[in-house]
Design an enzyme around this catalytic site. Structure first.
Site, PDB file in Angstrom:
ATOM      1  N   GLY A  46     -27.275   9.664 -33.940  1.00  0.00           N
ATOM      2  CA  GLY A  46     -25.896   9.267 -34.187  1.00  0.00           C
ATOM      3  C   GLY A  46     -25.655   9.209 -35.680  1.00  0.00           C
ATOM      4  O   GLY A  46     -26.608   9.062 -36.463  1.00  0.00           O
ATOM      5  N   GLN A  51     -21.574   6.504 -43.339  1.00  0.00           N
ATOM      6  CA  GLN A  51     -22.931   6.867 -43.781  1.00  0.00           C
ATOM      7  C   GLN A  51     -22.949   8.079 -44.692  1.00  0.00           C
ATOM      8  O   GLN A  51     -23.934   8.302 -45.400  1.00  0.00           O
ATOM      9  CB  GLN A  51     -23.843   7.115 -42.571  1.00  0.00           C
ATOM     10  CG  GLN A  51     -24.109   5.844 -41.760  1.00  0.00           C
ATOM     11  CD  GLN A  51     -25.092   6.108 -40.638  1.00  0.00           C
ATOM     12  OE1 GLN A  51     -24.708   6.544 -39.577  1.00  0.00           O
ATOM     13  NE2 GLN A  51     -26.359   5.870 -40.887  1.00  0.00           N
ATOM     14  N   CYS A  99     -32.252   3.356 -38.508  1.00  0.00           N
ATOM     15  CA  CYS A  99     -30.947   3.727 -39.051  1.00  0.00           C
ATOM     16  C   CYS A  99     -31.167   4.676 -40.224  1.00  0.00           C
ATOM     17  O   CYS A  99     -32.015   4.417 -41.080  1.00  0.00           O
ATOM     18  CB  CYS A  99     -30.216   2.479 -39.534  1.00  0.00           C
ATOM     19  SG  CYS A  99     -28.603   2.827 -40.265  1.00  0.00           S
ATOM     20  N   LEU A 100     -30.401   5.740 -40.263  1.00  0.00           N
ATOM     21  CA  LEU A 100     -30.539   6.723 -41.342  1.00  0.00           C
ATOM     22  C   LEU A 100     -30.169   6.124 -42.702  1.00  0.00           C
ATOM     23  O   LEU A 100     -30.505   6.680 -43.740  1.00  0.00           O
ATOM     24  CB  LEU A 100     -29.682   7.960 -41.053  1.00  0.00           C
ATOM     25  CG  LEU A 100     -30.085   8.761 -39.806  1.00  0.00           C
ATOM     26  CD1 LEU A 100     -29.071   9.861 -39.532  1.00  0.00           C
ATOM     27  CD2 LEU A 100     -31.479   9.349 -39.958  1.00  0.00           C
ATOM     28  N   HIS A 141     -24.693   0.698 -32.071  1.00  0.00           N
ATOM     29  CA  HIS A 141     -25.172   0.875 -33.449  1.00  0.00           C
ATOM     30  C   HIS A 141     -24.118   1.586 -34.300  1.00  0.00           C
ATOM     31  O   HIS A 141     -23.795   1.146 -35.413  1.00  0.00           O
ATOM     32  CB  HIS A 141     -26.485   1.660 -33.416  1.00  0.00           C
ATOM     33  CG  HIS A 141     -27.096   1.901 -34.756  1.00  0.00           C
ATOM     34  ND1 HIS A 141     -28.290   1.331 -35.151  1.00  0.00           N
ATOM     35  CD2 HIS A 141     -26.693   2.659 -35.813  1.00  0.00           C
ATOM     36  CE1 HIS A 141     -28.574   1.711 -36.381  1.00  0.00           C
ATOM     37  NE2 HIS A 141     -27.627   2.528 -36.805  1.00  0.00           N
ATOM     38  N   GLU A 142     -23.580   2.690 -33.770  1.00  0.00           N
ATOM     39  CA  GLU A 142     -22.608   3.473 -34.547  1.00  0.00           C
ATOM     40  C   GLU A 142     -21.289   2.719 -34.703  1.00  0.00           C
ATOM     41  O   GLU A 142     -20.666   2.752 -35.772  1.00  0.00           O
ATOM     42  CB  GLU A 142     -22.366   4.839 -33.885  1.00  0.00           C
ATOM     43  CG  GLU A 142     -23.609   5.721 -33.779  1.00  0.00           C
ATOM     44  CD  GLU A 142     -24.395   5.856 -35.069  1.00  0.00           C
ATOM     45  OE1 GLU A 142     -23.795   5.852 -36.147  1.00  0.00           O
ATOM     46  OE2 GLU A 142     -25.638   5.946 -34.990  1.00  0.00           O
ATOM     47  N   HIS A 145     -21.402   0.343 -37.480  1.00  0.00           N
ATOM     48  CA  HIS A 145     -21.222   0.972 -38.795  1.00  0.00           C
ATOM     49  C   HIS A 145     -19.744   0.965 -39.200  1.00  0.00           C
ATOM     50  O   HIS A 145     -19.416   0.778 -40.376  1.00  0.00           O
ATOM     51  CB  HIS A 145     -21.711   2.426 -38.777  1.00  0.00           C
ATOM     52  CG  HIS A 145     -23.175   2.584 -39.078  1.00  0.00           C
ATOM     53  ND1 HIS A 145     -23.740   2.159 -40.260  1.00  0.00           N
ATOM     54  CD2 HIS A 145     -24.177   3.140 -38.369  1.00  0.00           C
ATOM     55  CE1 HIS A 145     -25.045   2.440 -40.249  1.00  0.00           C
ATOM     56  NE2 HIS A 145     -25.335   3.025 -39.115  1.00  0.00           N
TER      57      HIS A 145
HETATM   58 ZN    ZN Z   1     -27.258   3.511 -38.586  1.00  0.00          ZN
END
Ligand code: ZN
Length: 188
Positions: A46, A51, A99-100, A141-142, A145
């Site tokens: 995702g 991000q 998480c990226l 999670h997304e 963000h």
């Molecule tokens: Zn993330």
């Protein structure tokens, strides 16, 4: 299409509530294409627009379910309805996520078992997805963000302290840091 740098925790865009999309134009279409490409290269399941430094309520996801079905798409201006988050301690084995924007780290976190995601796609057609398990976790999670919340902000005390330490040790937690998916492969 362009792979875009992924912001690392500390960049204010990750800690700010994102704005509703009002213009469904070529620029938005380009943003979504870039988000898919960046997510795939990272790789991730995702990616939310903040991000990659864009303060808009958009995320993409790509999840191969346990039953072999593939789920891939975009949602714009999402609304997420979740079941009750279970009480108790999160399990390392089955509830750890990453998480990226906190690259390379994982911590366990309790999430709701089911989620209903609504919103629209690029053509402004309605999106309505009922998800459970890990797929529901991705949506939570997304969606977080877009609210300016990272999963490390929600950890149990012990893990929160550990995450804080790691973020400090890595020199993260300040503005202007990012990483470019694909780049590290050149060094290898
Ligand atoms: Zn993330």
């Amino acid at each position: 299409m362009t792979i875009r740098p992924i912001c690392i925790t500390g960049n204010p865009v990750l800690h700010t509530k994102a704005l509703e999309v009002t213009e469904f134009n070529e620029e938005l279409s380009q943003l979504v294409q870039d988000m898919y490409e960046t997510m795939d290269e990272a790789p991730g399941v995702g990616l939310a627009a903040p991000q990659i430094g864009v303060n808009l309520r958009v995320f993409v996801y790509d999840w191969d379910a346990e039953d072999g079905s593939a789920q891939r798409g975009v949602v714009i201006n999402p609304v997420l309805t979740i079941s009750e988050v279970p009480v108790g301690e999160a399990d390392w084995e089955s509830e750890s996520e990453g998480c990226l924007s906190v690259p390379g780290e994982r911590f366990p976190l309790r999430r709701a078992e089911t989620a209903v995601l609504t919103g629209v796609d690029l053509d402004q057609n309605p999106v309505h997805i009922e998800a459970s398990g890990w797929f529901a976790r991705i949506f939570q999670h997304e969606f977080d963000h877009l609210e300016g919340i990272l999963y490390v902000d929600k950890l149990e005390d012990e893990y929160a302290a550990e995450a804080k330490e790691i973020i400090k040790d890595r020199g993260w937690g300040k503005d202007g840091l990012s990483w470019l998916p694909g780049e590290e492969k050149l060094e290898g």
